[in-house]
Design a protein around this motif. Structure first.
Motif, short mmCIF file in Angstrom:
data_model
loop_
_atom_site.label_atom_id
_atom_site.label_comp_id
_atom_site.label_asym_id
_atom_site.label_seq_id
_atom_site.Cartn_x
_atom_site.Cartn_y
_atom_site.Cartn_z
N MET A 96 -9.56 -11.06 -16.04
CA MET A 96 -10.64 -10.72 -15.12
C MET A 96 -11.03 -11.94 -14.30
SD MET A 96 -13.25 -8.60 -17.49
CE MET A 96 -12.74 -7.16 -18.42
N THR A 97 -11.51 -11.69 -13.08
CA THR A 97 -12.01 -12.81 -12.28
C THR A 97 -13.33 -13.29 -12.89
OG1 THR A 97 -13.33 -11.39 -10.85
CG2 THR A 97 -11.06 -11.80 -10.15
N HIS A 136 -12.11 -16.43 -8.51
CA HIS A 136 -10.98 -17.08 -9.19
C HIS A 136 -10.78 -16.48 -10.56
CE1 HIS A 136 -10.56 -20.88 -6.62
NE2 HIS A 136 -11.38 -20.07 -5.98
N TYR A 137 -9.57 -16.68 -11.08
CA TYR A 137 -9.30 -16.30 -12.46
C TYR A 137 -9.55 -17.52 -13.36
CZ TYR A 137 -7.46 -11.74 -11.25
OH TYR A 137 -7.35 -10.46 -10.83
N PRO A 138 -9.94 -17.27 -14.61
CA PRO A 138 -10.25 -18.39 -15.51
C PRO A 138 -9.16 -19.46 -15.55
CG PRO A 138 -10.86 -16.33 -16.55
CD PRO A 138 -10.21 -15.97 -15.24
N ALA A 139 -7.90 -19.04 -15.53
CA ALA A 139 -6.81 -20.01 -15.65
C ALA A 139 -6.81 -21.02 -14.51
CB ALA A 139 -5.47 -19.28 -15.70
N ALA B 154 -3.72 -6.95 -24.27
CA ALA B 154 -2.52 -6.70 -25.10
C ALA B 154 -1.44 -6.00 -24.27
CB ALA B 154 -2.89 -5.86 -26.32
N LEU B 155 -1.84 -5.00 -23.48
CA LEU B 155 -0.85 -4.26 -22.70
C LEU B 155 -0.10 -5.17 -21.74
CD1 LEU B 155 -2.65 -0.87 -21.92
CD2 LEU B 155 -0.91 -1.37 -23.64
N ARG B 156 -0.82 -6.15 -21.21
CA ARG B 156 -0.17 -7.08 -20.29
C ARG B 156 0.82 -7.99 -21.01
NH1 ARG B 156 -4.95 -5.67 -17.85
NH2 ARG B 156 -5.13 -6.00 -15.61
N LEU B 157 0.55 -8.23 -22.30
CA LEU B 157 1.43 -9.13 -23.05
C LEU B 157 2.69 -8.44 -23.55
CD1 LEU B 157 -1.22 -10.97 -25.30
CD2 LEU B 157 -0.20 -11.78 -23.17
N ILE B 158 2.64 -7.12 -23.71
CA ILE B 158 3.73 -6.45 -24.43
C ILE B 158 4.71 -5.71 -23.53
CG2 ILE B 158 2.44 -6.14 -26.57
CD1 ILE B 158 2.32 -3.09 -25.36
N VAL B 159 4.65 -5.95 -22.22
CA VAL B 159 5.54 -5.19 -21.35
C VAL B 159 7.02 -5.31 -21.76
CG1 VAL B 159 6.28 -4.78 -18.98
CG2 VAL B 159 3.89 -5.24 -19.46
N PRO B 160 7.52 -6.52 -22.05
CA PRO B 160 8.95 -6.58 -22.41
C PRO B 160 9.32 -5.77 -23.67
CG PRO B 160 8.16 -8.74 -21.75
CD PRO B 160 6.96 -7.87 -21.88
N PHE B 227 0.93 -7.03 -13.04
CA PHE B 227 -0.25 -7.13 -13.89
C PHE B 227 -0.30 -8.41 -14.71
CE2 PHE B 227 0.03 -2.57 -13.08
CZ PHE B 227 -1.27 -2.31 -12.71
N ALA B 228 0.59 -9.34 -14.41
CA ALA B 228 0.64 -10.57 -15.20
C ALA B 228 -0.74 -11.23 -15.23
CB ALA B 228 1.67 -11.52 -14.62
N ILE B 229 -1.09 -11.78 -16.37
CA ILE B 229 -2.36 -12.50 -16.48
C ILE B 229 -2.21 -13.84 -15.77
CG2 ILE B 229 -3.94 -13.63 -18.08
CD1 ILE B 229 -3.15 -11.45 -20.12
N PRO B 230 -3.07 -14.12 -14.79
CA PRO B 230 -2.94 -15.39 -14.09
C PRO B 230 -2.95 -16.55 -15.08
CG PRO B 230 -4.59 -14.00 -13.06
CD PRO B 230 -4.20 -13.32 -14.33
N GLY B 231 -2.04 -17.46 -14.90
CA GLY B 231 -2.01 -18.62 -15.79
C GLY B 231 -0.99 -18.46 -16.90
N LEU B 232 -0.66 -17.22 -17.23
CA LEU B 232 0.44 -17.01 -18.17
C LEU B 232 1.70 -16.84 -17.34
CD1 LEU B 232 -0.88 -14.59 -20.93
CD2 LEU B 232 -0.66 -17.06 -20.96
#
Ligand SMILES: Nc1ncnc2c1ncn2[C@@H]1O[C@H](COP(=O)(O)OP(=O)(O)O)[C@@H](O)[C@H]1O
Ligand SMILES: [Mg+2]
Lengths: 246, 237
Positions: A96-97, A136-139, B154-160, B227-232
């Motif tokens: 989340m932003t 921004h996103y936390p990362a 979790a859903l974003r992490l388990i796509v593969p 849907f990737a989590i930014p930063g990952l």
């Protein structure tokens, strides 16, 4: 006598066979800032986590904002809207932003409209001095910025009490002050705060009282002046000599 | 070796229509079963991590049960075992309304739901416990914390791994031919029966499965990036 916001009465807690809190008696008055310090493993985190029910207690009673939370059936969700918490590891929601992080609970728990929640969130971001990071996103934020967002997120629920569990321990040294400054502002505004920290400068400047814990007990309780000038117990002296020597 | 290849059997006579019908049935049964499997997987995978023992026990028995029953037996159970237990009128009704399709879909979905559950659980367990604590510390209920924070992460992490499970589901839909669902494998067998050209028919089936799987993998890869989590760092492909 001012209102008591938090009162521990003979509180004990075990993790399995390990007794981590022993007969804690402690009262925090509304508007008071209490710094909790002590060696690692002495029960500081557990102590403040009891206040918002993240840990349950097994002995004694704990009254928060006039309500005993040791009683079965007490609404934890209701309690937690009145008690904010800031963790060592920030714990922003990474998908989340910043704005979404802050508006989530006000919208989902307090039922605020999206527009109003956003307005409040932006005002809070001003208050923690990062108004330009809303989208921004936390990362993409530094540790210090993330922790300030975490503080704003907790404040968005308009809590009466704020708990801080080593809020600056995971930060690079140059970011510690930006977080402590925000906490100092909060204390000046009259927030009731329990702060676990090793930042003795903050304790000296901001705390009304310092609580020193060791092995699950409150060993010493004093004003910062008294505590730093003349800690009575050997354990506290030893602790202070370690922490102030560097 | 004097086998005579005759690829034209695939487009002469009924073959083309059969293959197309088989493809459609395979996609339908797999898509419906996938939705069921995803729902059951998310629900039971999440329940396996909640701080409430009876819920965990329930979800665990579901997963353990289906990990230890072969899919084929389970399909037979729903198609041959259950209907005789039902009142006559209902039996007649379901056999007139594609009972084999629904029994197959249900068996496939419930079976893969148990496998999806493991994937989701591992995704949830990869999230630091403190994320849950931070959620409930703001006043969210456990259910809200899961719905708004834990499961979406979790859903974003388990796509593969969820992609491989989805491909397994698609491939396992061929087991439904044993209860006469006229899906793709069923239809290739039918072409073989009528034309005696086994290699051609099975090659056609193989190619269609391959295209479907590659297509799904490509779509899922896009979903993962989207849907990737930014930063990952999203894994490629
Ligand atoms: N969830 C838990 N299960 C078992 N033991 C725990 C748990 N949390 C903390 N403890 C133990 O309780 C004691 C106090 O821990 P904690 O309150 O985290 O101390 P501090 O914050 O002062 O370092 C330690 O001995 C720690 O190992
Ligand atoms: Mg601690």
């Amino acid at each position: 006598m001012a209102d008591v916001a938090i009162r521990f009465k003979d509180v004990s807690k075990w993790f399995g066979k390990l007794k981590v809190l022993s007969d804690i008696n402690l009262a925090v008055v509304a508007g008071e800032v209490v710094v909790v310090c002590g060696p690692s493993g002495s029960g500081k985190s557990t102590l403040i986590r009891c206040v918002n029910g993240l840990e349950g207690i097994q002995g004694g009673d704990l009254v928060v904002l006039g309500e005993s939370i040791a009683r079965p059936g007490v609404s934890m969700s209701g309690l937690r809207t009145r008690v904010g918490m800031v963790f060592q590891s920030f714990n922003l929601f990474p998908h989340m932003t910043v704005l979404q992080n802050i508006t989530l609970a006000p919208v989902k728990v307090r039922g605020l409209g999206a527009a109003e929640a956003e307005k409040t969130a932006r005002a809070l971001l001003e208050r923690v001095r990062i108004p330009d990071k809303a989208d921004h996103y936390p990362a993409n934020l530094s540790g210090g910025q993330q922790q300030r967002v975490a503080i704003a997120r907790a404040l968005a629920m308009q809590p009466k009490i704020m708990l801080f569990d080593e809020p600056t321990s995971a930060l690079d040294p140059e970011m510690i002050n930006e977080v402590l400054d925000v906490m100092t502002d909060l204390a000046k505004d009259g927030m009731t705060m329990m702060v676990v920290t090793h930042e003795m400068g903050f304790a000296r400047r901001v705390a009304h009282r310092v609580v020193f814990m060791d092995e699950g007990r409150v060993v010493e309780e004093a004003t910062p002046e008294a505590f730093f000038a003349a800690a009575r117990s050997d354990r506290a002296k030893e602790f202070l000599s370690k922490i102030l020597s560097h | 070796m004097n086998y005579q290849f005759k690829w034209s059997v695939l487009w002469s006579g009924q073959s083309g229509v059969w293959l197309l019908q088989g493809l459609i049935t395979t996609v339908e049964i797999s898509a419906l079963a996938w939705v069921l499997a995803a729902a059951l997987g998310i629900l039971s995978g999440a329940l396996r991590t909640v701080p409430w023992k009876p819920a965990r026990a329930l979800a665990t028995s579901y997963v353990e049960f289906f990990r230890n029953v072969p899919l084929l037996v389970w399909m037979f159970f729903w198609y041959f075992g259950v209907p005789p237990l039902l009142p006559r009128a209902i039996q007649d009704w379901i056999f007139n309304h594609g009972a084999e399709f629904w029994a197959g879909m249900f068996a496939l979905g419930v079976y893969h739901g148990a496998r999806m559950s493991e994937v989701i659980r591992s995704g949830i367990q990869a999230i630091p416990r403190t994320q849950f604590e931070a959620s409930v510390a703001m006043g969210l209920t456990t259910f809200q914390a899961y719905r708004l924070v834990i499961v979406p992460i979790a859903l974003r992490l388990i796509v593969p791994p969820a992609t491989s499970e989805s491909l397994n589901l698609l491939k396992n839909s061929s087991v439904a031919l044993t209860i006469s669902v006229a899906e793709l494998t069923f239809q290739t067998r039918q072409i073989e029966t009528y034309t005696a050209k086994a290699i051609e028919a099975l090659t056609a089936g193989t190619v269609i499965y391959l295209v479907l799987c590659v297509g799904i993998a490509a779509i899922m890869a896009r979903v993962e990036r989207r849907f990737a989590i930014p930063g990952l760092i999203a894994r490629g492909g």
